[in-house]
Design a protein around this motif. Structure first.
Motif, PDB file in Angstrom:
ATOM      1  N   GLY A   1       0.821  -1.210   0.000  1.00  0.00           N
ATOM      2  CA  GLY A   1       0.000   0.000   0.000  1.00  0.00           C
ATOM      3  C   GLY A   1       0.852   1.257   0.000  1.00  0.00           C
ATOM      4  O   GLY A   1       0.583   2.208  -0.747  1.00  0.00           O
ATOM      5  N   GLY A   2       1.889   1.278   0.823  1.00  0.00           N
ATOM      6  CA  GLY A   2       2.790   2.432   0.860  1.00  0.00           C
ATOM      7  C   GLY A   2       3.527   2.621  -0.447  1.00  0.00           C
ATOM      8  O   GLY A   2       3.711   3.748  -0.911  1.00  0.00           O
ATOM      9  N   ALA A   3       3.952   1.517  -1.054  1.00  0.00           N
ATOM     10  CA  ALA A   3       4.662   1.600  -2.331  1.00  0.00           C
ATOM     11  C   ALA A   3       3.745   2.131  -3.426  1.00  0.00           C
ATOM     12  O   ALA A   3       4.162   2.924  -4.284  1.00  0.00           O
ATOM     13  N   LEU A   4       2.484   1.705  -3.410  1.00  0.00           N
ATOM     14  CA  LEU A   4       1.514   2.190  -4.402  1.00  0.00           C
ATOM     15  C   LEU A   4       1.311   3.695  -4.272  1.00  0.00           C
ATOM     16  O   LEU A   4       1.330   4.429  -5.279  1.00  0.00           O
ATOM     17  N   LEU A   5       1.133   4.183  -3.046  1.00  0.00           N
ATOM     18  CA  LEU A   5       0.942   5.615  -2.832  1.00  0.00           C
ATOM     19  C   LEU A   5       2.193   6.399  -3.207  1.00  0.00           C
ATOM     20  O   LEU A   5       2.105   7.499  -3.771  1.00  0.00           O
ATOM     21  N   TRP A   6       3.370   5.866  -2.894  1.00  0.00           N
ATOM     22  CA  TRP A   6       4.632   6.525  -3.262  1.00  0.00           C
ATOM     23  C   TRP A   6       4.733   6.669  -4.779  1.00  0.00           C
ATOM     24  O   TRP A   6       5.120   7.723  -5.296  1.00  0.00           O
ATOM     25  N   PHE A   7       4.362   5.621  -5.486  1.00  0.00           N
ATOM     26  CA  PHE A   7       4.427   5.623  -6.951  1.00  0.00           C
ATOM     27  C   PHE A   7       3.453   6.648  -7.528  1.00  0.00           C
ATOM     28  O   PHE A   7       3.803   7.423  -8.426  1.00  0.00           O
ATOM     29  N   VAL A   8       2.236   6.681  -7.021  1.00  0.00           N
ATOM     30  CA  VAL A   8       1.219   7.617  -7.514  1.00  0.00           C
ATOM     31  C   VAL A   8       1.636   9.056  -7.231  1.00  0.00           C
ATOM     32  O   VAL A   8       1.472   9.949  -8.085  1.00  0.00           O
ATOM     33  N   ALA A   9       2.180   9.312  -6.039  1.00  0.00           N
ATOM     34  CA  ALA A   9       2.600  10.665  -5.682  1.00  0.00           C
ATOM     35  C   ALA A   9       3.683  11.183  -6.621  1.00  0.00           C
ATOM     36  O   ALA A   9       3.763  12.389  -6.881  1.00  0.00           O
ATOM     37  N   GLY A  10       4.504  10.286  -7.137  1.00  0.00           N
ATOM     38  CA  GLY A  10       5.556  10.708  -8.045  1.00  0.00           C
ATOM     39  C   GLY A  10       5.047  11.309  -9.337  1.00  0.00           C
ATOM     40  O   GLY A  10       5.757  12.079 -10.001  1.00  0.00           O
ATOM     41  N   PHE A  11       3.815  10.987  -9.713  1.00  0.00           N
ATOM     42  CA  PHE A  11       3.238  11.521 -10.944  1.00  0.00           C
ATOM     43  C   PHE A  11       2.536  12.864 -10.740  1.00  0.00           C
ATOM     44  O   PHE A  11       2.163  13.513 -11.721  1.00  0.00           O
ATOM     45  N   ALA A  12       2.329  13.285  -9.484  1.00  0.00           N
ATOM     46  CA  ALA A  12       1.577  14.507  -9.205  1.00  0.00           C
ATOM     47  C   ALA A  12       2.170  15.741  -9.883  1.00  0.00           C
ATOM     48  O   ALA A  12       1.430  16.512 -10.511  1.00  0.00           O
ATOM     49  N   PRO A  13       3.502  15.983  -9.797  1.00  0.00           N
ATOM     50  CA  PRO A  13       4.042  17.179 -10.455  1.00  0.00           C
ATOM     51  C   PRO A  13       3.809  17.182 -11.967  1.00  0.00           C
ATOM     52  O   PRO A  13       3.549  18.239 -12.551  1.00  0.00           O
ATOM     53  N   GLN A  14       3.881  16.021 -12.601  1.00  0.00           N
ATOM     54  CA  GLN A  14       3.665  15.961 -14.046  1.00  0.00           C
ATOM     55  C   GLN A  14       2.218  16.277 -14.398  1.00  0.00           C
ATOM     56  O   GLN A  14       1.941  16.963 -15.392  1.00  0.00           O
ATOM     57  N   ILE A  15       1.280  15.783 -13.578  1.00  0.00           N
ATOM     58  CA  ILE A  15      -0.138  16.036 -13.844  1.00  0.00           C
ATOM     59  C   ILE A  15      -0.462  17.512 -13.665  1.00  0.00           C
ATOM     60  O   ILE A  15      -1.136  18.130 -14.493  1.00  0.00           O
ATOM     61  N   VAL A  16       0.038  18.108 -12.580  1.00  0.00           N
ATOM     62  CA  VAL A  16      -0.231  19.514 -12.307  1.00  0.00           C
ATOM     63  C   VAL A  16       0.424  20.402 -13.352  1.00  0.00           C
ATOM     64  O   VAL A  16      -0.119  21.436 -13.743  1.00  0.00           O
ATOM     65  N   ASP A  17       1.589  19.992 -13.850  1.00  0.00           N
ATOM     66  CA  ASP A  17       2.314  20.787 -14.833  1.00  0.00           C
ATOM     67  C   ASP A  17       1.524  20.947 -16.130  1.00  0.00           C
ATOM     68  O   ASP A  17       1.732  21.891 -16.883  1.00  0.00           O
ATOM     69  N   ARG A  18       0.612  20.035 -16.399  1.00  0.00           N
ATOM     70  CA  ARG A  18      -0.188  20.110 -17.623  1.00  0.00           C
ATOM     71  C   ARG A  18      -1.319  21.115 -17.521  1.00  0.00           C
ATOM     72  O   ARG A  18      -1.919  21.470 -18.537  1.00  0.00           O
ATOM     73  N   THR A  19      -1.653  21.564 -16.306  1.00  0.00           N
ATOM     74  CA  THR A  19      -2.742  22.532 -16.129  1.00  0.00           C
ATOM     75  C   THR A  19      -2.138  23.916 -15.972  1.00  0.00           C
ATOM     76  O   THR A  19      -1.796  24.343 -14.879  1.00  0.00           O
ATOM     77  N   ALA A  20      -2.002  24.620 -17.063  1.00  0.00           N
ATOM     78  CA  ALA A  20      -1.356  25.930 -17.057  1.00  0.00           C
ATOM     79  C   ALA A  20      -2.322  27.008 -16.576  1.00  0.00           C
ATOM     80  O   ALA A  20      -3.514  26.960 -16.851  1.00  0.00           O
ATOM     81  N   ASP A  21      -1.773  27.992 -15.843  1.00  0.00           N
ATOM     82  CA  ASP A  21      -2.549  29.142 -15.408  1.00  0.00           C
ATOM     83  C   ASP A  21      -2.161  30.346 -16.262  1.00  0.00           C
ATOM     84  O   ASP A  21      -1.040  30.432 -16.787  1.00  0.00           O
ATOM     85  N   ALA A  22      -3.085  31.294 -16.359  1.00  0.00           N
ATOM     86  CA  ALA A  22      -2.819  32.482 -17.167  1.00  0.00           C
ATOM     87  C   ALA A  22      -1.781  33.378 -16.503  1.00  0.00           C
ATOM     88  O   ALA A  22      -1.057  34.108 -17.185  1.00  0.00           O
ATOM     89  N   ASN A  23      -1.676  33.342 -15.179  1.00  0.00           N
ATOM     90  CA  ASN A  23      -0.769  34.204 -14.446  1.00  0.00           C
ATOM     91  C   ASN A  23       0.563  33.499 -14.203  1.00  0.00           C
ATOM     92  O   ASN A  23       0.604  32.343 -13.786  1.00  0.00           O
ATOM     93  N   ALA A  24       1.670  34.229 -14.457  1.00  0.00           N
ATOM     94  CA  ALA A  24       3.003  33.630 -14.309  1.00  0.00           C
ATOM     95  C   ALA A  24       3.292  33.280 -12.862  1.00  0.00           C
ATOM     96  O   ALA A  24       3.899  32.243 -12.568  1.00  0.00           O
TER      97      ALA A  24
END
Length: 291
Positions: free
Chosen positions: A211-234
């Motif tokens: 369970g811990g390994a699964l959550l660790w693996f999923v958390a590693g993808f969070a920055p990539q997912i958020v990086d795809r949602t661009a905001d208009a403000n720098a």
């Protein structure tokens, strides 16, 4: 039946543990104002982040400074230059922490109580007024004039309907005590009804590790997912990307701690299993010797 029941409660424990860990982390580091400031405050010491923040904040500060009439055109380029080196100004770290405190209060306030400038549909509202105030103070010191600082300089982070998602996350975070209690009860019941508690303890530990390994693996993808949602403000983009990386790293540290606990449980269960097996082998030989 006892084996099936024990297996069911082992699975029950792992599932609720997987839900409880992120819930507890969010409650401690996102919903909690103190935890959020502790999470984001070290960003002010990150050279890469502070440089990006200075570049992004230059435009925001230039637009946000309310200059007296007659000197606006002359001072605007100087304002931009000071904003570029804002991280070098005295009091930057204190202003950054105040920015985080204000922003957390705005973000988790009732949407009906938000100021008109705040977008109630955004997921996060960043108030950079304390940072802009550093610029106005420096301008006043250089020109010997009183340059008023804005009371609020709001930057909305996120897109439409993200506010509703944040509210659901906040609700989920409030459930961590119940989720943790459910996982603990499941663990106790799995051991109480097990035929071989040592084996069940080892399996339970293995489940925690997975369970811990699964959550660790999923958390590693969070920055990539958020990086795809661009905001208009720098400023919004810089803050969001840097904070997501820190959040992912912080949560992964919790996952590693959970994995370590799981390994200890698994080792303890295996050791108890080996000891009990060795003990059972000795008992028949002892009885034979007595005869």
């Amino acid at each position: 039946m006892r084996t099936v029941g024990s297996a069911f409660f082992v699975l029950f424990t792992v599932v609720f543990g997987v839900l409880a860990l992120p819930s507890a982390w969010i409650a401690a580091h996102v919903v909690s104002e103190e935890g959020f400031v502790q999470l984001a405050s070290p960003l002010s010491e990150d050279p890469e982040f502070t440089q990006a923040l200075a570049d992004a904040l230059s435009e925001e500060a230039t637009a946000g400074v309310d200059l007296p009439s007659g000197i606006a055109e002359t001072v605007q380029p100087i304002v931009a230059g000071i904003a570029e080196r804002i991280t070098e100004l005295p009091g930057f770290e204190q202003a950054w922490d105040e920015t985080l405190t204000r922003s957390h209060s705005l973000t988790f306030a009732d949407s009906r109580q938000l100021p008109p400038e705040a977008d109630a549909s955004s997921s996060f509202t960043l108030d950079v007024a304390p940072l802009v105030a550093l610029v106005t103070t420096e301008i006043g010191n250089q020109f010997g004039v009183d340059v008023p600082a804005p009371q609020q300089t709001l930057v909305n982070i996120g897109q439409a309907n993200h506010r509703a998602l944040l509210e659901r996350v906040e609700t989920a975070a409030s459930l961590w005590p119940a989720l943790t209690a459910a996982a603990a009860i499941g663990a106790v019941l799995s051991l109480l009804i097990a035929r071989r508690r040592s084996t069940t303890l080892a399996v339970l530990g293995l489940g925690v590790v997975l369970g811990g390994a699964l959550l660790w693996f999923v958390a590693g993808f969070a920055p990539q997912i958020v990086d795809r949602t661009a905001d208009a403000n720098a400023v919004a983009d810089v803050f969001k990307d840097a904070l997501t990386v820190r959040a992912a790293d912080g949560f992964q540290a919790w996952c590693l701690a959970a994995i370590a606990v799981g390994l200890l449980l698994a080792v303890a269960g295996l050791a108890a299993r080996l000891l009990s097996g060795s003990r059972r082998r000795r008992l028949p030989s002892e009885r034979t010797a007595r005869l």
